[in-house]
Design an enzyme around this catalytic site. Structure first.
Site, mmCIF file in Angstrom:
data_model
loop_
_atom_site.group_PDB
_atom_site.id
_atom_site.type_symbol
_atom_site.label_atom_id
_atom_site.label_comp_id
_atom_site.label_asym_id
_atom_site.label_seq_id
_atom_site.Cartn_x
_atom_site.Cartn_y
_atom_site.Cartn_z
ATOM 1 C CG ASP A 30 -1.688 3.001 -10.470
ATOM 2 O OD1 ASP A 30 -2.799 3.295 -10.004
ATOM 3 O OD2 ASP A 30 -1.282 3.394 -11.598
ATOM 4 C CB ILE A 31 0.136 0.682 -15.174
ATOM 5 C CG1 ILE A 31 1.067 0.229 -16.282
ATOM 6 C CG2 ILE A 31 -0.769 1.798 -15.637
ATOM 7 C CD1 ILE A 31 0.354 -0.478 -17.426
ATOM 8 C CG ASN A 86 -10.206 8.611 -6.872
ATOM 9 O OD1 ASN A 86 -10.244 9.364 -5.902
ATOM 10 N ND2 ASN A 86 -9.100 8.422 -7.572
ATOM 11 C CD GLN A 93 -14.993 4.458 -10.121
ATOM 12 O OE1 GLN A 93 -16.030 4.959 -9.713
ATOM 13 N NE2 GLN A 93 -14.781 3.150 -10.112
ATOM 14 C CG HIS A 99 -9.442 1.228 -8.512
ATOM 15 N ND1 HIS A 99 -10.467 1.378 -9.418
ATOM 16 C CD2 HIS A 99 -8.810 2.413 -8.464
ATOM 17 C CE1 HIS A 99 -10.438 2.600 -9.909
ATOM 18 N NE2 HIS A 99 -9.444 3.251 -9.341
ATOM 19 C CG HIS A 101 -5.759 4.709 -5.814
ATOM 20 N ND1 HIS A 101 -4.962 4.819 -6.933
ATOM 21 C CD2 HIS A 101 -7.029 4.921 -6.242
ATOM 22 C CE1 HIS A 101 -5.717 5.096 -7.992
ATOM 23 N NE2 HIS A 101 -6.979 5.162 -7.598
HETATM 24 P P1 5GP Z 1 -8.856 5.956 -10.709
HETATM 25 O O1 5GP Z 1 -8.540 7.289 -11.334
HETATM 26 O O2 5GP Z 1 -9.995 5.251 -11.409
HETATM 27 O O3 5GP Z 1 -9.079 6.042 -9.214
HETATM 28 O O4 5GP Z 1 -7.548 5.093 -10.859
HETATM 29 C C1 5GP Z 1 -7.311 4.197 -11.901
HETATM 30 C C2 5GP Z 1 -5.869 3.762 -11.748
HETATM 31 O O5 5GP Z 1 -5.669 2.611 -12.534
HETATM 32 C C3 5GP Z 1 -4.846 4.806 -12.202
HETATM 33 O O6 5GP Z 1 -3.994 5.129 -11.114
HETATM 34 C C4 5GP Z 1 -4.108 4.118 -13.344
HETATM 35 O O7 5GP Z 1 -2.731 4.415 -13.362
HETATM 36 C C5 5GP Z 1 -4.372 2.647 -13.062
HETATM 37 N N1 5GP Z 1 -4.408 1.788 -14.245
HETATM 38 C C6 5GP Z 1 -5.127 2.002 -15.369
HETATM 39 N N2 5GP Z 1 -4.942 0.984 -16.250
HETATM 40 C C7 5GP Z 1 -4.080 0.118 -15.657
HETATM 41 C C8 5GP Z 1 -3.505 -1.121 -16.061
HETATM 42 O O8 5GP Z 1 -3.733 -1.628 -17.164
HETATM 43 N N3 5GP Z 1 -2.678 -1.741 -15.190
HETATM 44 C C9 5GP Z 1 -2.402 -1.199 -13.959
HETATM 45 N N4 5GP Z 1 -1.555 -1.885 -13.174
HETATM 46 N N5 5GP Z 1 -2.924 -0.036 -13.541
HETATM 47 C C10 5GP Z 1 -3.759 0.625 -14.373
#
Ligand code: 5GP
Ligand code: ZN
Length: 133
Positions: A30-31, A86, A93, A99, A101
């Site tokens: 995760d970035i 999420n 989400q 995805h 985590h």
């Molecule tokens: P969500 O909130 O949708 O469950 O999580 C999305 C996740 O994607 C976040 O933890 C965010 O840091 C990660 N993320 C968003 N854009 C990128 C990206 O371009 N590269 C990577 N490696 N992670 C990303």
């Protein structure tokens, strides 16, 4: 999907820190990690979340989750983690490509995933169960 960031990562069009890849799934750091080795596991095909992914593809994603967790156990001695999915805007989400985590947890890592519990809602359960019949 043309405009989906995780589709682009799965196709290698955007760089990522790849942890694991097979025919159907892709795992990468995760970035913006919550803890060290915070990892995302995705299907290469575009699905929004658990609600639209076919069960057999979801099973492949979860098999990869298990592989990555085992890798971290073997290589890092990982013993504590949380697996989070999420789904939907109210489910927090942000990226609408499914995805999972993997969040390794460490003593005093300063993180918490906290839901406020309502133990007094037990008196609603019998009405709630009726909707499932
Ligand atoms: P969500 O909130 O949708 O469950 O999580 C999305 C996740 O994607 C976040 O933890 C965010 O840091 C990660 N993320 C968003 N854009 C990128 C990206 O371009 N590269 C990577 N490696 N992670 C990303
Ligand atoms: Zn996508």
């Amino acid at each position: 999907m043309d405009n989906c960031i995780f589709c682009k990562i799965a196709r290698g069009e955007i760089n990522s820190w790849k942890v694991y890849e097979d025919e159907h799934t892709f795992a990468f750091l995760d970035i913006s990690p919550a803890t060290e080795y915070h990892t995302l596991v995705i299907p290469k095909a575009h699905y929004v979340n658990v609600l639209d992914i076919p069960a057999e593809v979801f099973a492949k994603v979860m098999q990869t989750v298990k592989k990555v967790v085992n890798l971290y156990q073997e290589k890092l001695g990982l013993e504590n983690l949380q697996i989070i999915h999420n789904a939907g805007q109210e489910g927090q989400q942000d990226v609408f490509h499914l995805h999972i985590h993997i969040v390794p947890r460490y003593k005093n890592d300063g993180q918490s995933v906290t839901l406020t519990r309502q133990p007094n809602w037990q008196d609603k359960f019998s009405d709630m169960m009726k909707k499932l019949n």
